[in-house]
Each structure stands twice: as structure tokens, then as C-alpha cells.
Scaffold this active site. Structure first.
Site, mmCIF file in Angstrom:
data_model
loop_
_atom_site.group_PDB
_atom_site.id
_atom_site.type_symbol
_atom_site.label_atom_id
_atom_site.label_comp_id
_atom_site.label_asym_id
_atom_site.label_seq_id
_atom_site.Cartn_x
_atom_site.Cartn_y
_atom_site.Cartn_z
ATOM 1 N N ASP A 141 -1.471 3.324 5.349
ATOM 2 C CA ASP A 141 -1.594 3.018 3.924
ATOM 3 C C ASP A 141 -2.866 2.190 3.772
ATOM 4 O O ASP A 141 -3.397 1.645 4.747
ATOM 5 C CB ASP A 141 -0.348 2.297 3.388
ATOM 6 C CG ASP A 141 -0.212 2.485 1.874
ATOM 7 O OD1 ASP A 141 -1.230 2.773 1.213
ATOM 8 O OD2 ASP A 141 0.907 2.336 1.345
HETATM 9 C C1 BGC Z 1 -0.222 3.196 -1.946
HETATM 10 C C2 BGC Z 1 -0.229 4.617 -1.427
HETATM 11 C C3 BGC Z 1 -1.477 5.330 -1.882
HETATM 12 C C4 BGC Z 1 -2.695 4.549 -1.458
HETATM 13 C C5 BGC Z 1 -4.007 5.185 -1.864
HETATM 14 C C6 BGC Z 1 -1.525 2.472 -1.694
HETATM 15 O O1 BGC Z 1 -1.579 1.295 -2.431
HETATM 16 O O2 BGC Z 1 0.834 2.480 -1.371
HETATM 17 O O3 BGC Z 1 0.917 5.288 -1.874
HETATM 18 O O4 BGC Z 1 -1.500 6.632 -1.366
HETATM 19 O O5 BGC Z 1 -2.632 3.258 -2.049
HETATM 20 O O6 BGC Z 1 -4.142 5.178 -3.238
#
Ligand code: BGC
Length: 745
Positions: free
Chosen positions: A280
Site C-alpha cells: 500500500d
Molecule cells: C489506499 C489504497 C490505494 C492507494 C493508492 C492507499 O491510501 O489504502 O487502497 O490503492 O492508496 O491510491
């Protein structure tokens, strides 16, 4: 064999354990969640291109290899142009293909080529209880991803809904692991049919937003295996997901992105995952440990990209002999295997995809129209009777609210989002006057403690007297009033959990006053998570639930209200009467501090409510129809089964009303005298069935006995306990119409 001793004899993947003369069957560690495979099965990543890949890696410099393993823009790695290796192109999910962003910030790029279809949020998809629609969803969004030249779709997101307060409840699916896996597998397969990898997220135990970047999640092994992992496992073993997103949180003391147990042992070791793990954004905290624990591609926000843990620090670590170059190669190879498999490298006949098409809007409509839930209709105000209808009051900010974007996190830039008011205007005869009043203001108090306006925002809940007066006036001069109430994506958001379940913005007062002005008032909630609806429910005879429901959400909702579509949505989670009834709150184990212990164990969602005999406001699986159904003659093909057999359960579903309709037949198992703590009911099978008015359908459900297994921590495997089981069949976890008892040998 006496008491505590287990005699394990491995027969293929089934282990037979003997205890006191009884036999207990254990599916080996690939275990229960892959029993009863769905009809959807993904294509495995092969070794086909390994020779080319090895040759490519041999040509790469250390710097080039490392460039493959970390973000080099917000949503790509670096690729190796010199060798014809393209960047891995990623896009959020899950609501649709996110707009293009600046290379090194969350600011939009500001181009006009990044419009996309807005698909229903996870809550809406799961409320359909329809795996076929989950496949449609995946296929359709996968086509859009390809059309935008993406290799990876950062979706589906399906962490178990442990608390109704969870900020991402609206984008996740459900509180139940079985429903979860039955939707996730076809979704993943659908996406990947398009030479796009699904990135299943957020692996794992990311069930709260509070302290998500630091919290250490603690739970017992059985709970992990039975509740929090099954959908991930099925997505890998059946759906063959090509990528997995490592979550922010820690698990048993280690960050997930450096958690060898979760990544090396379970994901790769037990489930034979052949794709790659993406962190993540900013979820990586080390260099050597991260790579050695099984994480492959570090993504993040805080540029400069060459300072990422898997950038210059990795080059330094290799040069210092702290990690071998062979280990680096290993991770590069995993990424290249997926890229070859997606035809991203040799792209002659790669799927081209399509975007913003009528077909995709139709798909979004199909999903939305099966997701709307009729919660109450005691005076048959619904469907709206158009004959003789002269006027209708349409009240509420949610009648015109657009939810494709909002809050913290991924949204969609779309050219099409039909609001409920737009749809009613288009669908009602011109002779019907619409009296619109906004009714309430969506007001927030910025959180002074945080620079980010979305963290822990309080709502302004003082009723707006002027707006209420306008709404009351509109209701008084109309034959019928509909209040579009609820929440929005600024209030339910990634990165923060809600503080409580209260209905914000003074809406309760609005609802009470409008109802007093016009008894024919229908309440439509548009929200993605449970709210305290006790007062609202008492105040109305007609209550409908809709979601952040995509480009066609307004059309689908209007069609349900007008009776063009007979509602068939079912709650994918329990709506509690009060927060303290919910398991994480009843056990005082949310949100924790530095760590959180899931004290309720396996009793998540309705498992808790039904076991502890706590009446919810609306139970899991609940949802009415404009017609009525009867279930009769439930029986199994045999009375007794062994562990490797499949139970065939049949019953008659009769539509006893005057409208064709779809009902979800739900089968829960119940095992008394178990040697482990069991929930009073556990969902084991379900089927959505269309039945013509007055007609009867014979419904057949196949339930592999292995689905009845529990995870035996000592034996590290799935155990099917012998003895009697009762199957409780109904249309919610609390409305059981038929029972069948059978024996497992
Ligand atoms: C989220 C993810 C997301 C990523 C990129 C993170 O803050 O938890 O679900 O894919 O950001 O945007």
C-alpha cells in the site's frame, strides 16, 4: 486412539484424523476456503517465459533491477526502456479507473482523456448477493483498465467489515467470509480476462482506518483463517489473482509488508501465489527485511522516489552485502512473469479494452438495480402508484448529490452520474409536478488538529430551520414525499473511521417534521455503512436503502421506487440497534491503541448477534421485495455424508405475490455440541433465484462437506467435525423458514 491424540493420515490433500473411534477429516492447509470452488476459475501464471525473463534479468544493471521494485511515479515503477520493459501501470479501483494524477503528487493531471464509468461501491455490489454480477463488474472495469492502458487494477477491496464505523465499509463488501469469497473470485476472474491484473487488497487484517499505519492487529489463528483470510485465499487459489496489496497495519508485531508469515508462509507457501506483492502507498518500513519477507514492489507518495526503501537504500544494501543480488532478481522475476502473462511485454494480441461505453453503463445499472434494499413497506407506499399522482416532493441533499468523488482516497472522474432527482424527472410522467427541497445542509467542522480536512471531521447537526420549513411546505403541497437522506463520501471516507452511528446534518428532525406534514413519506437512505435508524424506522412505513451506486445509481433507484424493478438487494452486514451491540464494541476492542486485539474472535457480524441472541435493527441478509415468497420441501439428497462428499440441498421457492421477483435463498449451518466455539449460524451457501408471480422454482444448492470445516489450530488444518448439523434455510440470518438436519460421518 485416546482423547487429545490425533492420528493424521494424509490421503492426497485430505488428512483423516482419528479420535475416540470417530474420524475427523482435515483438508490440508490449502483447506476449506477453496472447497466448493465456484464456476469461476482464473488462469494460472506459468513458467512459459522464464527463459526470456532470465535472459532479460541477466542484461539488467543493479540500478535497473531496483528501478523495477519501487515507485517511480505515483502509479508506476520505472521499467527498463533500454530493454523494452515497460513500466507497470497501475490505477485505483475500486469505484472505477481513477483519474490520472501528477507524477509526484495526489493532484490531478488535468487531462480530458481520463473519464471513466463510475461503478457501484463494494457495499452495493455485495448487496446484490449475485456472483454473476460480480463477474460482470470485474469484466467491465477490467475492460476500462485496459482502455486506459493499465496493467494493474488496484481492486477489489474486501477486508471484512468488523465494525460498522469503519471508514472503508462503503468500499468493502461484507462481514461474512463466505459471501465475500463468492463475490471476490468472479470479480478477480472478470478483471483478469482482460490482460489486466487484479490487485486484491488490503492483505490483511486492515479492518479499521484508525491508526491504520501503525496499529498491531492481534487475533487468534482460527479467527484469522476462518474470518479474515478466506476471501484472500479463494482469490489466490481459485481466482488466481496476479497481485496482492500489502496492507498498512502490523500483524502480530510485524508490519504486513515485512511479515514473512503472512507473505512467505501463507500467501506463497500455502496458497502457491505466483504473482507479486505491491505495498500500500507508504506501507514499507525497511529494505532488507521487506524484500526477504516476500514483498516485491514498494509504492508510495513521499517522493523523491529514489529515496524509497527499495530504491537507493536497496542498491546500498546489495553493495554492502546485506542482501544478495539473487534475492533482488527473484522479485524482479515475479513482476516480469506477470507482465509477460498480461502480454504487457509481448503485446501483439493484448486486449484493447473499451471505456465509457453504453455496455459498461448498462453493467453498472444491472449491478445497482439488484443492490437496492427494501427495508420496510408496511403501508405499501411502494412502488409509487403513478395513476392519479399529481405531485411529489423530492427532499434531501442526496437527491442531487454526486458521489463518484469525495472524501480521502480514490474516486472516479466520470461524465455520467445520474442522480435520483435527474432520474425521477426523466421517468415520471410530465403531468406529475416535482417539488424539490434540499432539506438539510451537509456541514462539517474542520478538524483543527489535522492538516487533512478529512481526518476525524465532526458534522454540523443543528437542523436548518429554513430548509426544514421549505421541505415541509413541499411535502404539504404534494401527494407523496420522498426524502433522500443518509450520508456521503465526504463523511464516510478512507483514512478515518466514524466516531458513532448518528445520522448527521440534523436529518432526524427533518424526517420527523416532513413525516408529520405528509404521512405518505418514503425515506431513502443513500449510504455505504450502518447508521442509527431507530427513530427514522419508527417514523416511517417505507424505508429503502441505496449505495454510492455508480453512474446509473439514480436510474436504478428510481426504477425500484417506481416498480420498474422489483427490489432484490440484501444487507451484506448487520444493522445494529446500537453500536455497543456490535461485537468489536461489545467486547470493548475497537479501535485499540498501539495494538488492537479482536476479542470477539470468530463471532464477527451476525455470528455474534445470533449466538448472543441480540436483536439487530435489521439482520444480515435481510431485504424485502414487492412480492412475497415461500420456501418449502427443503431436503438433502442423503441423510448422512462423509467429508469428501457434496451435499445436494433442494427446496421449492414459491412466489406467492403478483410480481415477478428475485429472492436470495440463504443456507446457514448450525452445529451443537461442537468441541470448539461455534457461531449459532454460519452462511454456507446461497442462491439468488428469479421466480415468476405465482410460480414455483426448484432450487438446488451444492454444499461440499468441507465447507463445514473449522480451522484446527493444533493440527494446522481444516477439520470437519462428525455429528449432526442443522441447515437453517431462509432469507436472512434471522428469518429461517426451513430446517434440515443431516449427519456427517
Ligand atoms: C489506499 C489504497 C490505494 C492507494 C493508492 C492507499 O491510501 O489504502 O487502497 O490503492 O492508496 O491510491
Amino acid at each position: 486412539m485416546k482423547n487429545k491424540m490425533l492420528c493424521l493420515v494424509t490421503v492426497l490433500t485430505i488428512i483423516t484424523a482419528c479420535k475416540d473411534g470417530e474420524q475427523t477429516h482435515v483438508a490440508a492447509n490449502t483447506g476449506d476456503p477453496s472447497a466448493g470452488k465456484s464456476i469461476y476459475e482464473g488462469a494460472e501464471i506459468t513458467d512459459e517465459h522464464d527463459k526470456e525473463i532470465d535472459e532479460l534479468i541477466a542484461k539488467m544493471t543493479l540500478e535497473e533491477k531496483v528501478g523495477m521494485l519501487h515507485g517511480y511515479s505515483m502509479f508506476t515503477n520505472q521499467g527498463v526502456e533500454r530493454l523494452g520493459i515497460p513500466k507497470v501501470n497501475m490505477a485505483d479501483g475500486p469505484l472505477g479507473i481513477r483519474e490520472e494524477l501528477q507524477r509526484d503528487s495526489w493532484a490531478p493531471k488535468g487531462v480530458d482523456t481520463d473519464f471513466a464509468t463510475y461503478f457501484p461501491a463494494g457495499g452495493g455490489l455485495s448487496a446484490t448477493w449475485n456472483p454473476e454480477l460480480a463477474h460482470t463488474f470485474g469484466k467491465s472495469i477490467g475492460e476500462e483498465a485496459r482502455a486506459r492502458d493499465k496493467d494493474i487494477l488496484l481492486a477489489p477491496a474486501f477486508n471484512i467489515i468488523r465494525t460498522p464505523l469503519g471508514g472503508r465499509t462503503f468500499e468493502y463488501m461484507t462481514e461474512d467470509p463466505y459471501l465475500n469469497k463468492k463475490l471476490v473470485v468472479p470479480y478477480v476472474v472478470g478483471v483478469q480476462e482482460n490482460n489486466v491484473a487484479a490487485c486484491i487488497k488490503h492483505y490483511a487484517a486492515n479492518n479499521q482506518e484508525t491508526n491504520r499505519g501503525t496499529v498491531d492487529v492481534l487475533m487468534d489463528e482460527r479467527t484469522l483463517r476462518e474470518i479474515y483470510l478466506p476471501a484472500f485465499q479463494a482469490a489466490v487459489t481459485e481466482g488466481k489473482a496476479y497481485s496482492v496489496m500489502g496492507a498498512y497495519n502490523k500483524f502480530r508485531g510485524e508490519y504486513i509488508c515485512e511479515n514473512s508469515y503472512m507473505l512467505n508462509d501463507i500467501l506463497r507457501g500455502e496458497w502457491d501465489f505466483r504473482g507479486f506483492v505491491i505495498s500500500d502507498w507508504d506501507a514499507v518500513h525497511s529494505t532488507v527485511k521487506t524484500l526477504e519477507s516476500g514483498m516485491d514492489l514498494e509504492m508510495g507518495t513521499n517522493a523523491p522516489f529514489d529515496k524509497f526503501w527499495l530504491a537507493q537504500p536497496l542498491i546500498d544494501a546489495v553493495k554492502a552485502g546485506k542482501i544478495s543480488e539473487a534475492e533482488v532478481d527473484n522479485h524482479v522475476k515475479r513482476i516480469l512473469r506477470v507482465m509477460y502473462h498480461l502480454k504487457a511485454i509481448d503485446d501483439k494480441d493484448r486486449v484493447k479494452g473499451s471505456i465509457n461505453t453504453d455496455a459498461h453503463f448498462k453493467d453498472a445499472y444491472a449491478i445497482a438495480s439488484e443492490s437496492v434494499i427494501l427495508l420496510k413497506n408496511t403501508e405499501n407506499l411502494l412502488p409509487l402508484k403513478i395513476d392519479g399522482l399529481k405531485s411529489i416532493a423530492v427532499i434531501g441533499a442526496n437527491a442531487t448529490k454526486k458521489n463518484a468523488q469525495g472524501g480521502f482516497g480514490a474516486g472516479v472522474k466520470t461524465k455520467r452520474e445520474v442522480t435520483p432527482l435527474d432520474a425521477l424527472k426523466a421517468k415520471l410522467p410530465k403531468s406529475v409536478t416535482i417539488n424539490y427541497a434540499k432539506g438539510y445542509e451537509e456541514g462539517f467542522v474542520p478538524n483543527p488538529k489535522s492538516a487533512d480536512q478529512n481526518y476525524g471531521r465532526a458534522t454540523i447537526d443543528t437542523p436548518n430551520e429554513k430548509m426544514i420549513a421549505e421541505a415541509v411546505a413541499a411535502a404539504m403541497k404534494s401527494d407523496v414525499a420522498i426524502i433522500f437522506a443518509g450520508s456521503n463520501r465526504d463523511y464516510e471516507s478512507e483514512a478515518s473511521d466514524r466516531k458513532d452511528l448518528h445520522l448527521p446534518f440534523g436529518q432526524e428532525e427533518l424526517i420527523a417534521r416532513v413525516k408529520a406534514a405528509n404521512p405518505k413519506t418514503i425515506i431513502v437512505m443513500i449510504a455505504g455503512a450502518p447508521f442509527d435508524l431507530n427513530k427514522t424506522e419508527q417514523n416511517t412505513s417505507a424505508l429503502v436503502w441505496s449505495w454510492y451506486n455508480g453512474s446509473e445509481g439514480g436510474n436504478a433507484l428510481a426504477d425500484v421506487l417506481l416498480g420498474n424493478v422489483n427490489p432484490s438487494g440484501k444487507l451484506p452486514w448487520t444493522m445494529p440497534k446500537k453500536l455497543s451491540d456490535s461485537p468489536a464494541h461489545a467486547t470493548n476492542s475497537f479501535p485499540g491503541g498501539a495494538s488492537v486485539t479482536y476479542e470477539e474472535g470468530v463471532l464477527v457480524g451476525y455470528r455474534w448477534f445470533d449466538t448472543k441472541n441480540i436483536t439487530p435493527l435489521y439482520p444480515f441478509g435481510y431485504g424485502l421485495s414487492y412480492t412475497t415468497f415461500q420456501m418449502a420441501n427443503a431436503k438433502t439428497d442423503k441423510k448422512s455424508y462423509s467429508a469428501d462428499e457434496t451435499i445436494t440441498l433442494t427446496l421449492d421457492l414459491k412466489n406467492t405475490g403478483k410480481t415477478d421477483g428475485k429472492e436470495v435463498v440463504q443456507v446457514y449451518s448450525s452445529k451443537t455440541n461442537s468441541k470448539v466455539e461455534r457461531a449459532a449460524k454460519e452462511l454456507r451457501s446461497f442462491k439468488k433465484v428469479l421466480t415468476k408471480a405465482g410460480g414455483t422454482e426448484k432450487v438446488t444448492l451444492s454444499i461440499p462437506v468441507k465447507e463445514l470445516a473449522y480451522y484446527d489450530t493444533a493440527a494446522k488444518g481444516w477439520m470437519v467435525e462428525p455429528g449432526n448439523y442443522t441447515f437453517k434455510i431462509g432469507n436472512s440470518s434471522r428469518d429461517i423458514k426451513q430446517e434440515v438436519t443431516l449427519a456427517i460421518k
